[in-house]
Design an enzyme around this catalytic site. Structure first.
Site, short mmCIF file in Angstrom:
data_model
loop_
_atom_site.label_atom_id
_atom_site.label_comp_id
_atom_site.label_asym_id
_atom_site.label_seq_id
_atom_site.Cartn_x
_atom_site.Cartn_y
_atom_site.Cartn_z
N GLY A 204 0.84 -1.19 0.00
CA GLY A 204 0.00 0.00 0.00
C GLY A 204 0.87 1.23 0.00
O GLY A 204 1.22 1.77 -1.06
N ILE B 179 -9.85 -1.31 -4.29
CA ILE B 179 -9.99 -0.46 -5.47
C ILE B 179 -11.40 0.14 -5.55
O ILE B 179 -12.40 -0.59 -5.70
CB ILE B 179 -9.68 -1.27 -6.77
CG1 ILE B 179 -8.29 -1.92 -6.65
CG2 ILE B 179 -9.77 -0.36 -7.99
CD1 ILE B 179 -7.14 -0.99 -6.32
N THR B 180 -11.46 1.46 -5.46
CA THR B 180 -12.73 2.17 -5.54
C THR B 180 -13.29 2.03 -6.96
O THR B 180 -12.55 2.25 -7.92
CB THR B 180 -12.54 3.65 -5.17
OG1 THR B 180 -11.94 3.71 -3.87
CG2 THR B 180 -13.88 4.40 -5.13
N HIS C 66 11.43 1.48 -7.70
CA HIS C 66 10.63 2.45 -8.44
C HIS C 66 10.75 2.30 -9.95
O HIS C 66 9.82 2.61 -10.69
CB HIS C 66 11.08 3.88 -8.08
CG HIS C 66 10.87 4.20 -6.64
ND1 HIS C 66 11.83 4.75 -5.84
CD2 HIS C 66 9.79 4.02 -5.85
CE1 HIS C 66 11.35 4.91 -4.61
NE2 HIS C 66 10.12 4.47 -4.60
N GLU D 247 -4.79 13.90 -6.62
CA GLU D 247 -5.70 13.13 -5.77
C GLU D 247 -5.72 13.70 -4.35
O GLU D 247 -6.78 13.86 -3.74
CB GLU D 247 -5.26 11.66 -5.72
CG GLU D 247 -6.08 10.84 -4.74
CD GLU D 247 -5.67 9.38 -4.65
OE1 GLU D 247 -4.63 9.00 -5.24
OE2 GLU D 247 -6.38 8.60 -3.99
N HIS E 241 -24.69 16.87 18.59
CA HIS E 241 -26.03 16.31 18.31
C HIS E 241 -26.48 15.34 19.40
O HIS E 241 -27.61 14.83 19.36
CB HIS E 241 -26.05 15.59 16.96
CG HIS E 241 -26.20 16.50 15.78
ND1 HIS E 241 -25.19 17.33 15.33
CD2 HIS E 241 -27.25 16.73 14.94
CE1 HIS E 241 -25.61 18.01 14.28
NE2 HIS E 241 -26.85 17.67 14.02
N THR F 214 -1.20 7.73 3.70
CA THR F 214 -1.60 7.90 5.11
C THR F 214 -0.98 9.16 5.73
O THR F 214 -0.06 9.75 5.16
CB THR F 214 -1.14 6.69 5.95
OG1 THR F 214 0.30 6.66 5.93
CG2 THR F 214 -1.67 5.37 5.40
C1 LIG Z 1 -12.01 2.63 1.10
C2 LIG Z 1 -10.68 2.61 0.41
C3 LIG Z 1 -10.59 2.97 -0.92
C4 LIG Z 1 -9.36 2.90 -1.58
N1 LIG Z 1 -9.31 3.16 -2.93
C5 LIG Z 1 -8.16 2.89 -3.60
C6 LIG Z 1 -8.13 2.96 -5.04
O1 LIG Z 1 -9.12 3.30 -5.70
N2 LIG Z 1 -6.98 2.61 -5.68
C7 LIG Z 1 -5.86 2.22 -4.99
O2 LIG Z 1 -4.86 1.91 -5.62
N3 LIG Z 1 -5.85 2.18 -3.63
C8 LIG Z 1 -6.98 2.48 -2.92
N4 LIG Z 1 -6.99 2.42 -1.55
C9 LIG Z 1 -5.76 2.03 -0.86
C10 LIG Z 1 -5.13 3.12 0.00
O3 LIG Z 1 -4.49 4.06 -0.81
C11 LIG Z 1 -4.17 2.39 0.98
O4 LIG Z 1 -4.98 1.73 1.92
C12 LIG Z 1 -3.22 3.33 1.65
O5 LIG Z 1 -2.29 3.85 0.75
C13 LIG Z 1 -2.45 2.62 2.79
O6 LIG Z 1 -1.89 1.42 2.38
P1 LIG Z 1 -2.14 0.09 3.24
O7 LIG Z 1 -3.58 -0.01 3.50
O8 LIG Z 1 -1.47 -1.05 2.57
O9 LIG Z 1 -1.43 0.35 4.62
P2 LIG Z 1 0.15 0.08 4.97
O10 LIG Z 1 1.01 0.69 3.93
O11 LIG Z 1 0.33 -1.38 5.27
O12 LIG Z 1 0.25 0.90 6.32
C14 LIG Z 1 -0.17 0.41 7.59
C15 LIG Z 1 0.24 1.44 8.65
O13 LIG Z 1 1.67 1.57 8.66
C16 LIG Z 1 2.01 2.94 8.47
N5 LIG Z 1 3.25 3.05 7.69
C17 LIG Z 1 3.57 2.46 6.51
N6 LIG Z 1 4.77 2.87 6.09
C18 LIG Z 1 5.24 3.73 7.02
C19 LIG Z 1 6.42 4.51 7.17
N7 LIG Z 1 7.37 4.49 6.22
N8 LIG Z 1 6.55 5.29 8.26
C20 LIG Z 1 5.58 5.32 9.22
N9 LIG Z 1 4.44 4.62 9.13
C21 LIG Z 1 4.27 3.85 8.06
C22 LIG Z 1 0.85 3.54 7.69
O14 LIG Z 1 0.82 4.93 7.85
C23 LIG Z 1 -0.32 2.84 8.36
O15 LIG Z 1 -0.66 3.48 9.56
C24 LIG Z 1 -8.19 2.53 -0.87
C25 LIG Z 1 -8.28 2.22 0.50
C26 LIG Z 1 -9.50 2.24 1.13
C27 LIG Z 1 -9.54 1.85 2.59
#
Ligand SMILES: Cc1cc2nc3c(=O)[nH]c(=O)nc-3n(C[C@H](O)[C@H](O)[C@H](O)COP(=O)(O)OP(=O)(O)OC[C@H]3O[C@@H](n4cnc5c(N)ncnc54)[C@H](O)[C@@H]3O)c2cc1C
Length: 392
Positions: free
Chosen positions: A144, A170-171, A191, A255, A351, A378
């Site tokens: 993510g 994926i939304t 990358h 975005e 409320h 995040t």
């Molecule tokens: C409802 C919803 C819709 C979404 N829609 C899309 C979409 O349309 N397309 C798409 O591609 N993605 C989508 N996402 C994905 C979203 O972008 C990711 O959930 C987000 O980027 C976080 O990745 P992850 O969930 O894997 O969390 P992780 O990367 O596993 O992170 C978990 C925790 O660790 C922390 N963390 C990770 N790395 C670090 C670091 N280097 N330093 C400190 N803390 C760190 C994070 O901040 C978080 O608190 C969606 C997510 C949701 C929930």
């Protein structure tokens, strides 16, 4: 909802001009008449109707910033920003904003910026007309925040690629007709080896494996996808091979700014609803808004709204002017997403018990806002970007 003095009735703020405010009014009217009355039903059903895309297209909302030659409105980023702010508020229904917003805000912009004329015809024109729905697929079950570690593979073969892997969260993932999808095109990680392919739902081996249940955004679909030997022709490569990271980064700024503007729209809605309620609700023989504790909480909400608006509009002015706005967009995203959760929480508190009930909408506002500090990068990643930007 009545418009209360000193909230909602705000002065025109740059970079917006009267024509943008006219568009804002048009979108608000549409939301009030064609979205708000049906929101609860769509949330229950876990999906807003497909026809909402058709209607949004008919009104020109899906192509605000795209040229008329492709069926768009010939506007610019500012028109799209108004759309983002208003549709995210959408009478406080994050799911509708998410579904329509993912299509206009994250799936189609890379096709426009990096696509060929032929790709514009095949994907952008129908997306603007609402006949094809788009989604952006970057996140995977194991990747993510750490985008560079994606594992969905696209192996080069004669005339195209063979794709294997999966995507999650994926939304629009369930109903999307095309997916702007990040894939790995070199065996090495990092990358450098990321490319984008446009995958189409009817390609053999492309499968929607799950529609995910979630805390908020109930009326939007969030899908999990699997790809098994999906054959994708060369014509579907978006941008240069191994240049996908550039696309990800350029898309992220937009975005994140749209998310910031959306949070501003949401906070504005929460504030207005809360002031109305605080004026009406009586306790101990007076309106609750006359208690200092409540009045101060409302003042705090308004301050967060205005600070968020100022940060977001400042970043928008830079981006609209073609300047780099990485720091400003990142700060706006970080501040507004957390502020929107806090403002929605204050709205629920003011409320009282009614705030915890579905019918009062602030309950949904709080659930929907919680995605902000996670999605699109995040809070922790925003702080990393800002901190590293200072050379730390
Ligand atoms: C409802 C919803 C819709 C979404 N829609 C899309 C979409 O349309 N397309 C798409 O591609 N993605 C989508 N996402 C994905 C979203 O972008 C990711 O959930 C987000 O980027 C976080 O990745 P992850 O969930 O894997 O969390 P992780 O990367 O596993 O992170 C978990 C925790 O660790 C922390 N963390 C990770 N790395 C670090 C670091 N280097 N330093 C400190 N803390 C760190 C994070 O901040 C978080 O608190 C969606 C997510 C949701 C929930």
């Amino acid at each position: 909802m009545s418009v209360v003095k000193d909230s909602g009735a705000r002065a025109l703020q740059p970079p917006f001009e009267p024509e943008h405010e006219e568009l804002r009014e048009t979108i608000r009217r549409w939301v009030e008449t064609e979205i708000v009355p049906f929101q609860d039903e769509w949330e229950e059903r876990r999906e807003f109707p497909r026809e909402l895309f058709d209607r949004a297209a008919e009104l020109g909302f899906l192509g605000l910033k795209y040229p008329e030659s492709l069926g768009g409105q010939g506007g610019d980023q500012l028109h799209d920003s108004v759309w983002a702010e208003e549709i995210a508020a959408a009478g406080m229904c994050g799911g509708v904003g998410a579904g329509l917003g993912a299509h206009t805000g994250i799936a189609t912009p890379p096709v426009w910026t990096f696509g060929t004329e032929e790709q514009h015809e095949r994907f952008l024109r129908p997306a603007i007309a609402g006949t094809k729905i788009g989604a952006l697929g970057i996140t995977e079950p194991g990747a993510g925040s750490d985008v560079a570690s994606i594992r969905t593979r696209a192996d080069k073969v004669d005339g195209g690629y063979v794709v294997n892997g999966s995507k999650t969260f994926i939304t629009n993932g369930v109903r999307a007709d095309f997916l702007v999808c990040a894939v790995r095109t070199t065996p090495e990680g990092g990358h450098g080896g990321i490319s984008f392919l446009i995958l189409e739902r009817d390609m053999p081996g492309y499968e929607v494996t799950r529609k995910l249940e979630k805390l908020g955004w109930h009326s939007s679909d969030t899908g999990e996808l699997a790809f098994t030997d999906v054959e994708v022709p060369d014509e579907n490569l978006l941008g240069g091979e191994n240049e996908g990271f550039k696309l990800i980064m350029s898309n992220f700024q937009w975005e994140r700014l749209l998310m910031s503007l959306g949070a501003v729209g949401g906070m504005d809605w929460c504030l207005r609803a809360t002031i109305d309620y605080a004026l009406e609700r009586q306790a101990f023989g007076r309106s609750i808004g006359s208690f200092q504790a409540i009045r101060h909480k409302v003042a705090g909400m308004a301050t967060k709204l205005e600070a968020g608006r100022a940060l977001s509009y400042a970043a928008l002015r830079l981006l609209a002017d073609g300047q780099d706005a990485l720091r400003e967009v990142t700060a706006a995203k970080l501040f507004t997403q957390r502020a929107a959760v806090e403002v929605a929480d204050d709205a629920v508190q003011i409320h009282g018990g009614y705030g915890y009930m579905r019918e009062y909408r602030v309950e949904r506002a709080l659930r929907d806002a919680r995605l902000g500090p996670i999605g699109g990068g995040t809070d922790e990643i925003m702080k990393e970007i800002l901190g590293r930007g200072f050379g730390l």
